[in-house]
Design a protein around this motif. Structure first.
Motif, short mmCIF file in Angstrom:
data_model
loop_
_atom_site.label_atom_id
_atom_site.label_comp_id
_atom_site.label_asym_id
_atom_site.label_seq_id
_atom_site.Cartn_x
_atom_site.Cartn_y
_atom_site.Cartn_z
N TYR A 43 -8.61 21.45 6.94
CA TYR A 43 -7.79 20.23 6.89
C TYR A 43 -6.89 20.16 5.66
N ILE A 44 -7.07 21.09 4.73
CA ILE A 44 -6.29 21.11 3.49
C ILE A 44 -4.78 21.15 3.76
N PRO A 45 -4.30 21.97 4.71
CA PRO A 45 -2.84 22.00 4.93
C PRO A 45 -2.26 20.65 5.35
N ILE A 46 -3.08 19.81 5.95
CA ILE A 46 -2.58 18.49 6.35
C ILE A 46 -2.29 17.65 5.11
N ILE A 47 -3.14 17.77 4.10
CA ILE A 47 -2.89 17.07 2.83
C ILE A 47 -1.56 17.54 2.24
N VAL A 48 -1.34 18.85 2.26
CA VAL A 48 -0.09 19.40 1.72
C VAL A 48 1.09 18.89 2.54
N GLU A 49 0.96 18.90 3.86
CA GLU A 49 2.04 18.41 4.72
C GLU A 49 2.39 16.96 4.41
N VAL A 50 1.39 16.13 4.17
CA VAL A 50 1.64 14.72 3.83
C VAL A 50 2.42 14.64 2.51
N GLY A 51 1.98 15.40 1.51
CA GLY A 51 2.67 15.40 0.22
C GLY A 51 4.10 15.91 0.32
N VAL A 52 4.31 16.95 1.10
CA VAL A 52 5.65 17.54 1.25
C VAL A 52 6.53 16.62 2.10
N LEU A 53 5.96 16.00 3.12
CA LEU A 53 6.73 15.07 3.94
C LEU A 53 7.19 13.87 3.10
N PHE A 54 6.29 13.35 2.28
CA PHE A 54 6.66 12.27 1.35
C PHE A 54 7.82 12.72 0.47
N LEU A 55 7.69 13.92 -0.10
CA LEU A 55 8.74 14.44 -0.98
C LEU A 55 10.07 14.58 -0.24
N PHE A 56 10.02 15.13 0.96
CA PHE A 56 11.23 15.28 1.78
C PHE A 56 11.91 13.93 2.00
N LEU A 57 11.14 12.94 2.42
CA LEU A 57 11.72 11.62 2.70
C LEU A 57 12.29 10.97 1.44
N MET A 58 11.60 11.12 0.33
CA MET A 58 12.07 10.52 -0.92
C MET A 58 13.33 11.24 -1.43
N LEU A 59 13.39 12.56 -1.26
CA LEU A 59 14.58 13.31 -1.68
C LEU A 59 15.79 12.91 -0.82
N LYS A 60 15.56 12.76 0.48
CA LYS A 60 16.65 12.32 1.36
C LYS A 60 17.17 10.95 0.89
N LYS A 61 16.25 10.07 0.51
CA LYS A 61 16.63 8.74 0.04
C LYS A 61 17.42 8.84 -1.28
N GLU A 62 16.96 9.70 -2.20
CA GLU A 62 17.66 9.89 -3.47
C GLU A 62 19.07 10.45 -3.25
N ILE A 63 19.18 11.42 -2.38
CA ILE A 63 20.48 12.05 -2.10
C ILE A 63 21.43 11.03 -1.48
N LYS A 64 20.92 10.24 -0.56
CA LYS A 64 21.75 9.20 0.08
C LYS A 64 22.20 8.18 -0.95
N LYS A 65 21.29 7.77 -1.82
CA LYS A 65 21.61 6.78 -2.86
C LYS A 65 22.68 7.33 -3.81
N HIS A 66 22.56 8.61 -4.16
CA HIS A 66 23.53 9.24 -5.07
C HIS A 66 24.92 9.29 -4.42
N ARG A 67 24.97 9.56 -3.11
CA ARG A 67 26.26 9.61 -2.40
C ARG A 67 26.92 8.24 -2.35
N GLU A 68 26.10 7.19 -2.30
CA GLU A 68 26.65 5.83 -2.22
C GLU A 68 27.20 5.34 -3.55
N LEU A 69 26.81 6.00 -4.65
CA LEU A 69 27.29 5.55 -5.97
C LEU A 69 28.73 5.92 -6.22
#
Length: 184
Positions: free
Chosen positions: A158-184
């Protein structure tokens, strides 16, 4: 221009041109999905571990495809700090020696060790991409694996699922950061 301003300009350049490492995070989502699949296969542990460790070889080719999708030049070399990114990436290869030792001496610990190595290797990117979300994901992945293995006796499959959750969070947050930077 003082040294701090110069460093800040170079770091912002990397973060913008490399879209905060998004192609590698996208590739990581795919690779950890493959690792999750392998972890659940009813096959011999040694074969499973070799399959899991071999997945790391997919990172660069899958990242190239992901870079094309998000329009990033992975071979951007105009910034001298790019060499620091390469060192931060390549140090993970040396840590795989730990997994090789575990493959021989303690095969049940290969997957958790590999996952912790992956999680820990994200930490320097918080600096290079100027994103605390790398730091949060790195700490989450490492601590969640430690706690779940030691205190909850989580089966290592089940360890890879923990990693997937962490990486999915990171992916979503990076997309949000990139979008915010484009709006500035």
């Amino acid at each position: 221009m003082n040294i701090n301003t110069s460093l800040h300009v170079l770091l912002n350049d990397i973060a913008q041109k490399q879209k905060k490492g998004l192609p590698f995070i996208m590739a990581s989502l795919f690779i950890w999905g493959v690792i999750t699949t392998i972890a659940f296969l009813p096959i011999d542990l040694m074969i499973k571990n070799i399959g899991i460790l071999s997945c790391g070889a997919l990172l660069f080719p899958v990242s190239i495809v992901c870079a094309k999708i998000v329009n990033v030049d992975l071979f951007y070399k105009e910034n001298p700090l790019i060499n620091g990114l390469l060192i931060a990436t390549n140090n993970q290869i040396l840590y795989l020696i730990i997994c090789i030792l575990l493959l021989i001496k303690a095969p049940m610990l290969v997957l958790p060790a590999y996952a912790v190595i992956y999680g820990a290797h994200l930490l320097p990117y918080a600096f290079f991409y100027q994103s605390k979300n790398y730091q949060y994901s790195s700490i989450f992945i490492c601590i969640a694996i430690l706690v779940s293995m030691l205190f909850f006796h989580l089966n290592s499959m089940y360890i890879p699922i923990i990693v997937e959750v962490g990486v999915l969070f990171l992916f979503l947050m990076l997309k949000k950061e990139i979008k915010k930077h484009r709006e500035l």
